[in-house]
Design an enzyme around this catalytic site. Structure first.
Site, PDB file in Angstrom:
ATOM      1  N   ASP A   1       0.843  -1.197   0.000  1.00 39.92           N
ATOM      2  CA  ASP A   1       0.000   0.000   0.000  1.00 39.92           C
ATOM      3  C   ASP A   1       0.878   1.246   0.000  1.00 39.92           C
ATOM      4  O   ASP A   1       2.045   1.225  -0.422  1.00 39.92           O
ATOM      5  CB  ASP A   1      -0.961  -0.062   1.206  1.00 39.92           C
ATOM      6  CG  ASP A   1      -2.276   0.662   0.958  1.00 39.92           C
ATOM      7  OD1 ASP A   1      -2.276   1.911   1.026  1.00 39.92           O
ATOM      8  OD2 ASP A   1      -3.295   0.010   0.683  1.00 39.92           O
ATOM      9  N   ASP A   2       0.342   2.333   0.455  1.00 41.90           N
ATOM     10  CA  ASP A   2       0.975   3.648   0.463  1.00 41.90           C
ATOM     11  C   ASP A   2       2.381   3.612   1.104  1.00 41.90           C
ATOM     12  O   ASP A   2       2.641   2.793   1.977  1.00 41.90           O
ATOM     13  CB  ASP A   2       0.066   4.576   1.288  1.00 41.90           C
ATOM     14  CG  ASP A   2       0.311   6.035   1.007  1.00 41.90           C
ATOM     15  OD1 ASP A   2       1.314   6.362   0.358  1.00 41.90           O
ATOM     16  OD2 ASP A   2      -0.506   6.850   1.455  1.00 41.90           O
TER      17      ASP A   2
ATOM     18  N   ARG B   1      -5.927  16.408   3.456  1.00 37.72           N
ATOM     19  CA  ARG B   1      -4.874  15.398   3.610  1.00 37.72           C
ATOM     20  C   ARG B   1      -3.576  15.904   2.966  1.00 37.72           C
ATOM     21  O   ARG B   1      -2.859  15.169   2.339  1.00 37.72           O
ATOM     22  CB  ARG B   1      -5.303  14.062   3.007  1.00 37.72           C
ATOM     23  CG  ARG B   1      -4.731  12.877   3.753  1.00 37.72           C
ATOM     24  CD  ARG B   1      -4.856  11.559   3.000  1.00 37.72           C
ATOM     25  NE  ARG B   1      -4.456  10.456   3.850  1.00 37.72           N
ATOM     26  CZ  ARG B   1      -3.925   9.318   3.414  1.00 37.72           C
ATOM     27  NH1 ARG B   1      -3.775   9.122   2.127  1.00 37.72           N
ATOM     28  NH2 ARG B   1      -3.575   8.370   4.235  1.00 37.72           N
TER      29      ARG B   1
ATOM     30  N   LYS C   1      -3.995  -0.997  -6.723  1.00 37.75           N
ATOM     31  CA  LYS C   1      -5.017  -0.349  -5.892  1.00 37.75           C
ATOM     32  C   LYS C   1      -4.978   1.134  -6.227  1.00 37.75           C
ATOM     33  O   LYS C   1      -3.963   1.798  -5.991  1.00 37.75           O
ATOM     34  CB  LYS C   1      -4.719  -0.593  -4.413  1.00 37.75           C
ATOM     35  CG  LYS C   1      -5.682   0.128  -3.456  1.00 37.75           C
ATOM     36  CD  LYS C   1      -5.393  -0.248  -2.004  1.00 37.75           C
ATOM     37  CE  LYS C   1      -6.237   0.560  -1.037  1.00 37.75           C
ATOM     38  NZ  LYS C   1      -5.993   0.218   0.363  1.00 37.75           N
ATOM     39  N   TRP C   2      -6.053   1.639  -6.803  1.00 37.58           N
ATOM     40  CA  TRP C   2      -6.127   3.032  -7.279  1.00 37.58           C
ATOM     41  C   TRP C   2      -6.907   3.827  -6.239  1.00 37.58           C
ATOM     42  O   TRP C   2      -8.112   3.645  -6.078  1.00 37.58           O
ATOM     43  CB  TRP C   2      -6.833   3.062  -8.631  1.00 37.58           C
ATOM     44  CG  TRP C   2      -7.043   4.399  -9.252  1.00 37.58           C
ATOM     45  CD1 TRP C   2      -7.664   5.489  -8.704  1.00 37.58           C
ATOM     46  CD2 TRP C   2      -6.641   4.816 -10.562  1.00 37.58           C
ATOM     47  NE1 TRP C   2      -7.683   6.544  -9.578  1.00 37.58           N
ATOM     48  CE2 TRP C   2      -7.059   6.148 -10.739  1.00 37.58           C
ATOM     49  CE3 TRP C   2      -5.978   4.178 -11.614  1.00 37.58           C
ATOM     50  CZ2 TRP C   2      -6.849   6.863 -11.926  1.00 37.58           C
ATOM     51  CZ3 TRP C   2      -5.769   4.885 -12.785  1.00 37.58           C
ATOM     52  CH2 TRP C   2      -6.189   6.216 -12.937  1.00 37.58           C
ATOM     53  N   ASP C   3      -6.213   4.712  -5.553  1.00 39.16           N
ATOM     54  CA  ASP C   3      -6.820   5.452  -4.446  1.00 39.16           C
ATOM     55  C   ASP C   3      -7.119   6.886  -4.872  1.00 39.16           C
ATOM     56  O   ASP C   3      -6.597   7.385  -5.894  1.00 39.16           O
ATOM     57  CB  ASP C   3      -5.838   5.448  -3.257  1.00 39.16           C
ATOM     58  CG  ASP C   3      -6.527   5.573  -1.903  1.00 39.16           C
ATOM     59  OD1 ASP C   3      -7.702   5.971  -1.869  1.00 39.16           O
ATOM     60  OD2 ASP C   3      -5.856   5.286  -0.890  1.00 39.16           O
TER      61      ASP C   3
ATOM     62  N   ASN D   1      -7.965  10.387  -2.481  1.00 40.86           N
ATOM     63  CA  ASN D   1      -8.231  10.729  -1.084  1.00 40.86           C
ATOM     64  C   ASN D   1      -8.690  12.139  -0.785  1.00 40.86           C
ATOM     65  O   ASN D   1      -8.489  12.610   0.347  1.00 40.86           O
ATOM     66  CB  ASN D   1      -6.981  10.413  -0.253  1.00 40.86           C
ATOM     67  CG  ASN D   1      -6.864   8.920   0.004  1.00 40.86           C
ATOM     68  OD1 ASN D   1      -7.789   8.305   0.518  1.00 40.86           O
ATOM     69  ND2 ASN D   1      -5.756   8.332  -0.389  1.00 40.86           N
TER      70      ASN D   1
ATOM     71  N   CYS E   1     -10.456   2.478  -5.038  1.00 35.46           N
ATOM     72  CA  CYS E   1     -10.501   2.872  -3.629  1.00 35.46           C
ATOM     73  C   CYS E   1     -10.575   4.385  -3.574  1.00 35.46           C
ATOM     74  O   CYS E   1     -10.032   5.074  -4.438  1.00 35.46           O
ATOM     75  CB  CYS E   1      -9.236   2.364  -2.942  1.00 35.46           C
ATOM     76  SG  CYS E   1      -8.975   3.015  -1.287  1.00 35.46           S
TER      77      CYS E   1
ATOM     78  N   ASP F   1     -12.712   2.017   4.809  1.00 34.95           N
ATOM     79  CA  ASP F   1     -11.544   1.840   5.677  1.00 34.95           C
ATOM     80  C   ASP F   1     -11.956   1.227   7.004  1.00 34.95           C
ATOM     81  O   ASP F   1     -11.122   0.723   7.753  1.00 34.95           O
ATOM     82  CB  ASP F   1     -10.883   3.201   5.959  1.00 34.95           C
ATOM     83  CG  ASP F   1      -9.938   3.606   4.845  1.00 34.95           C
ATOM     84  OD1 ASP F   1      -9.711   2.799   3.923  1.00 34.95           O
ATOM     85  OD2 ASP F   1      -9.423   4.743   4.891  1.00 34.95           O
TER      86      ASP F   1
HETATM   87  C1  DGJ Z   1      -7.015   5.452   1.961  1.00 36.51           C
HETATM   88  C2  DGJ Z   1      -7.389   4.035   1.694  1.00 36.51           C
HETATM   89  O1  DGJ Z   1      -8.753   3.856   1.886  1.00 36.51           O
HETATM   90  C3  DGJ Z   1      -6.582   3.121   2.601  1.00 36.51           C
HETATM   91  O2  DGJ Z   1      -6.957   1.797   2.383  1.00 36.51           O
HETATM   92  C4  DGJ Z   1      -5.128   3.315   2.343  1.00 36.51           C
HETATM   93  O3  DGJ Z   1      -4.802   2.870   1.052  1.00 36.51           O
HETATM   94  C5  DGJ Z   1      -4.750   4.775   2.517  1.00 36.51           C
HETATM   95  N1  DGJ Z   1      -5.586   5.624   1.742  1.00 36.51           N
HETATM   96  C6  DGJ Z   1      -3.314   5.010   2.128  1.00 36.51           C
HETATM   97  O4  DGJ Z   1      -2.970   6.312   2.183  1.00 36.51           O
END
Ligand code: DGJ
Length: 739
Positions: A364-365, A444, A478-480, A482, A527, A549
């Site tokens: 992940d990140d 963020r 995994k394409w996020d 935020n 995501c 989450d």
């Molecule tokens: C938000 C995602 O929902 C989490 O699962 C994780 O990937 C974090 N971002 C990482 O910054």
């Protein structure tokens, strides 16, 4: 031939008239003639539903029926004479309600009156497509209503295509995908609201007179606050899971949306679904066509359960990228390592994942950033180069390490974003969504990239593309995403900011299309801070979504219950993590965490080394058993047996389409003394005459007296299945196999 006329009134400037003339209120009329047509009915049918439209003599297209099929829809011909419900109402003429289409022409005129021109029908791959061409006889503006009726799934995908054939641009002030009218005595709306770690909360309310709207104006993360989907139960004062008429809808769009429910003075409810017109007076150039996103409709006489099953079957077969296949179980590094890891941390997790029987490791990140290493969420988005301080051996080393252990390998990106502290922000400040002179609000500690700009689209594509080149055979991305858009503005669009919200989403889809052309087989998880992009638009390109989450089992019960109303289990990523965690303080038993995660695509999101030997052994057991029944979770039909909103015992089951196998989940949300002797659950969807062997999973001693024995489906469905869950947060999973 008889001619129907509509009137165009040109008002002569009264200031130059003598006062007598002014008093006489003189108008000068110019009339455009519309040739009359023989009235006819247009039927759009699936195996178990029917949508009936009628063309009137004056070429108006009326909406008449959406519900159970009638054998002779021509009977609606006479019925239509008393109705005036437009199939796609436009601002103009005698229509004064909420419009599906509102156009402002170059001369400032706001009137559009759509009339039938022609229609055509074609069949392909299990769907019958009906395209109905309408036009405004004065301006020539043309709208094609496209209905794709999936026969077996009983889902109709509808959208509109708006063509400006004129020589001047027009502005689209409203441009819905589809319009639907319901007629009942009572309407109960179910919709889904929420926020971060609290997605998909169920809200139920009667539709009274007036307009109810569910919408998003967030630009990105559109499904945080509301999901673009709903159900309307007809005639019932109460929500019914398994009986009564229900119409469900979902908009396949990942940007701002608006779905309105307008109950007019006659008691009809008109539903409009489409892109939100908020700040989006879309300029449609001369000769251009605007294609709206698909609005999905389903009708069921089997309550909400029937509507969900229709949607799910359609989604598995046609709506979700790669639907119908089983996606791997996985260990994700996020909650187990967050930003603090080096290669040995990750290889250790890979070792553990392999030993536990998981099938993929997802980094992940935190793996990128050279000038500004990504050690927390304040920096580095945009700088997608490996952070060699953390992983000097390279991503290819990690990927091949995982592959060597028999695991697939996945990696996280957040390509639509840029951190304020990043090399990208330094190099391309003009790529950031911004409004001149206004604060660049951070959320963020990051900003949104301007996907309306083709150069940014190329860049976002290159992030995916380059990440895929970091190692041969990366299996999963995994394409996020935020944060939402604040103070929207595209430096690229200049004075045409009205196009921003639409073109951002179109830009995103254009990137995803390119990705799918080049990488048809890579698994993609959608995501967005958890489940802020759970919609059928994104699912055209993604194999699954990160549901929330919030991995706490109690919270997940409600989130997954609501998600299941519209979206199928195969797309619902559900992970087991440590409790309490940064989302909630709840401490639910490991068994319950597994038993709720196993109702979707199971994964784990913790540091396995922190599990006790007993927990570890239990986890291994749950993963193994999941692999034995997940085919039914992924591809079975869902029957919700009770609701977590109003019962203490929540239960549901998946049944394979051939009814040979089922898996039942039950959770005790609040222990009641009276369930000491067992809590009766009436199973559903089984073959009444077949015999099923019932096996409880992941326990040494079963909570049901009949465990290990075989029973006929009628016994299990009509009474007799009464597991004893004697504790709040106790749960059970049973597999049923036909003999
Ligand atoms: C938000 C995602 O929902 C989490 O699962 C994780 O990937 C974090 N971002 C990482 O910054």
């Amino acid at each position: 031939m008889k001619h129907i006329t509509i009137l165009l009134a040109a008002f002569l400037t009264v200031a130059v008239m003598p006062s007598e003339a002014r008093n006489a209120k003189k108008f000068f009329h110019q009339t455009v003639e519309i040739p009359a047509i023989e009235p006819k009915v247009i039927t759009i049918g699936t195996e178990k539903s029917q949508l009936v439209l009628a063309v009137k003599e004056n070429r108006e297209l009326l909406f008449l029926h959406y519900g159970a099929p009638v054998a002779n829809p021509d009977s609606f011909m006479e019925y239509q004479s008393g109705r005036n419900t437009q199939a796609f109402p436009a601002t103009g003429g005698t229509f004064l309600g909420d419009p599906a289409l509102h156009v402002k022409y170059a001369d400032g005129n706001h009137n559009t009156e759509l009339r039938y021109v022609s229609h055509s029908v074609s069949a392909q791959d299990g769907a019958v497509q009906t395209s109905i061409v309408l036009k405004d006889y004065v301006t020539g503006l043309q709208v094609t209503l496209v209905y794709q009726a999936w026969q077996k799934e009983n889902v109709i995908c509808a959208h509109s295509e708006i063509l400006n054939p004129g020589k001047k641009p027009v502005e689209l002030l409203s441009f819905a995908s589809s319009s639907m009218t319901l007629e009942a005595d009572k309407y109960l709306l179910t919709h889904f609201h929420g926020g971060w770690a609290y997605e998909m909360q169920t809200s139920r309310e009667p539709l009274e007179f007036g307009t109810k709207v569910i919408e998003s104006r967030r630009g990105t993360q559109a499904t945080q606050t509301e999901n673009p989907s709903f159900m309307v139960s007809l005639n019932a004062g109460e929500f019914s899971e398994d009986s009564g008429e229900v119409v469900a809808g979902a908009l396949a769009w990942s940007g701002n949306f608006r779905i309105s429910f307008d109950r007019d003075e006659t008691g009809l409810v008109n539903i409009l679904g489409g892109i939100s017109p908020f700040a989006s007076a879309y300029p449609l150039k001369a000769g251009a066509t605007f294609v709206t996103p698909e609005m999905l409709w389903t009708w069921s006489s089997e309550g909400a359960g029937g509507a969900s099953r229709n949607m799910h079957r359609w989604a598995r077969r046609h709506g979700i990228y790669g639907g119908g296949t089983v996606n791997p179980t996985l260990l994700n590094s996020w909650e187990g390592a967050y930003f603090t890891f080096t290669t040995p941390t990750l290889t250790g997790m890979i070792d553990d994942a392999a030993a536990m029987g998981l099938e993929m490791f997802v980094l992940d990140d935190g793996w990128f950033g050279t000038k500004y290493p990504r050690n927390n969420d304040r920096t580095s988005l945009g700088d997608w180069k490996l952070c060699t301080d953390k992983i000097p051996e390279g991503i290819d080393y990690l990927a091949s390490y995982a592959h060597g252990k028999g695991l697939k390998f996945g990696i996280w990106i957040e390509p639509e974003m840029v951190s304020g502290v990043s090399e990208l922000a330094e190099a391309h400040p003009e790529w950031v969504v911004q409004s001149p002179g206004r604060a660049l609000y951070e959320s963020r500690w990051q900003w949104v990239l301007d996907l309306a700009n083709p150069a940014v689209q190329d860049f976002v594509f290159s992030i995916f593309d380059n990440t895929m080149q970091l190692a041969p055979g990366i299996d999963y991305i995994k394409w996020d995403c935020n944060r939402p858009v604040y103070s929207f503005g595209s430096p690229y669009l200049g004075a045409e900011q009205d196009r921003f919200y639409v073109e951002y989403a179109q830009g995103l889809y254009s990137v995803m299309r390119r990705i799918r052309e080049k990488y048809p087989h890579v698994l993609v998880q959608c995501c967005s801070s958890g489940g802020a992009r759970v919609d059928y638009g994104a699912m055209r390109y993604c194999n699954e979504f990160w549901t929330s989450d919030n991995t706490d089992a109690i919270s997940r019960v409600r989130i997954q219950y609501a998600t299941s109303m519209i979206y199928p289990a195969c797309a619902m990523a559900s992970h087991v993590s440590t409790v309490p965690n940064h989302q909630t303080g709840n401490v639910t038993p490991l068994k319950m965490r597994f038993d709720i995660a196993a109702a979707g695509r199971l994964g784990m999101e913790l540091q396995p080394k922190n599990l006790s030997p007993e927990e570890r052994a239990f986890a291994d057991r749950c993963i193994k058993s999941y692999k034995g029944f997940r085919d039914v979770v992924f591809n079975g039909d869902l029957y919700r047996l009770s609701s977590p909103l109003d019962t203490d015992y929540y239960a549901f089951m998946y049944v394979s389409e051939d009814k040979s196998k089922a898996v039942v989940f039950e959770y005790c949300l609040r222990y009641q003394n009276r369930a000491t002797g067992g809590h009766l659950i009436k199973l559903a969807g089984l073959d009444p005459e077949r015999s099923y062997k019932v096996t409880e999973q992941n326990v040494d001693s079963s909570c049901w007296w009949g465990n290990g024995k075989a029973f006929r489906g009628d016994f299990l469905m009509n009474g007799g299945f009464n597991p004893v869950l004697q504790q709040t947060n106790a749960s059970a999973v049973f597999v049923l196999e036909a003999r």
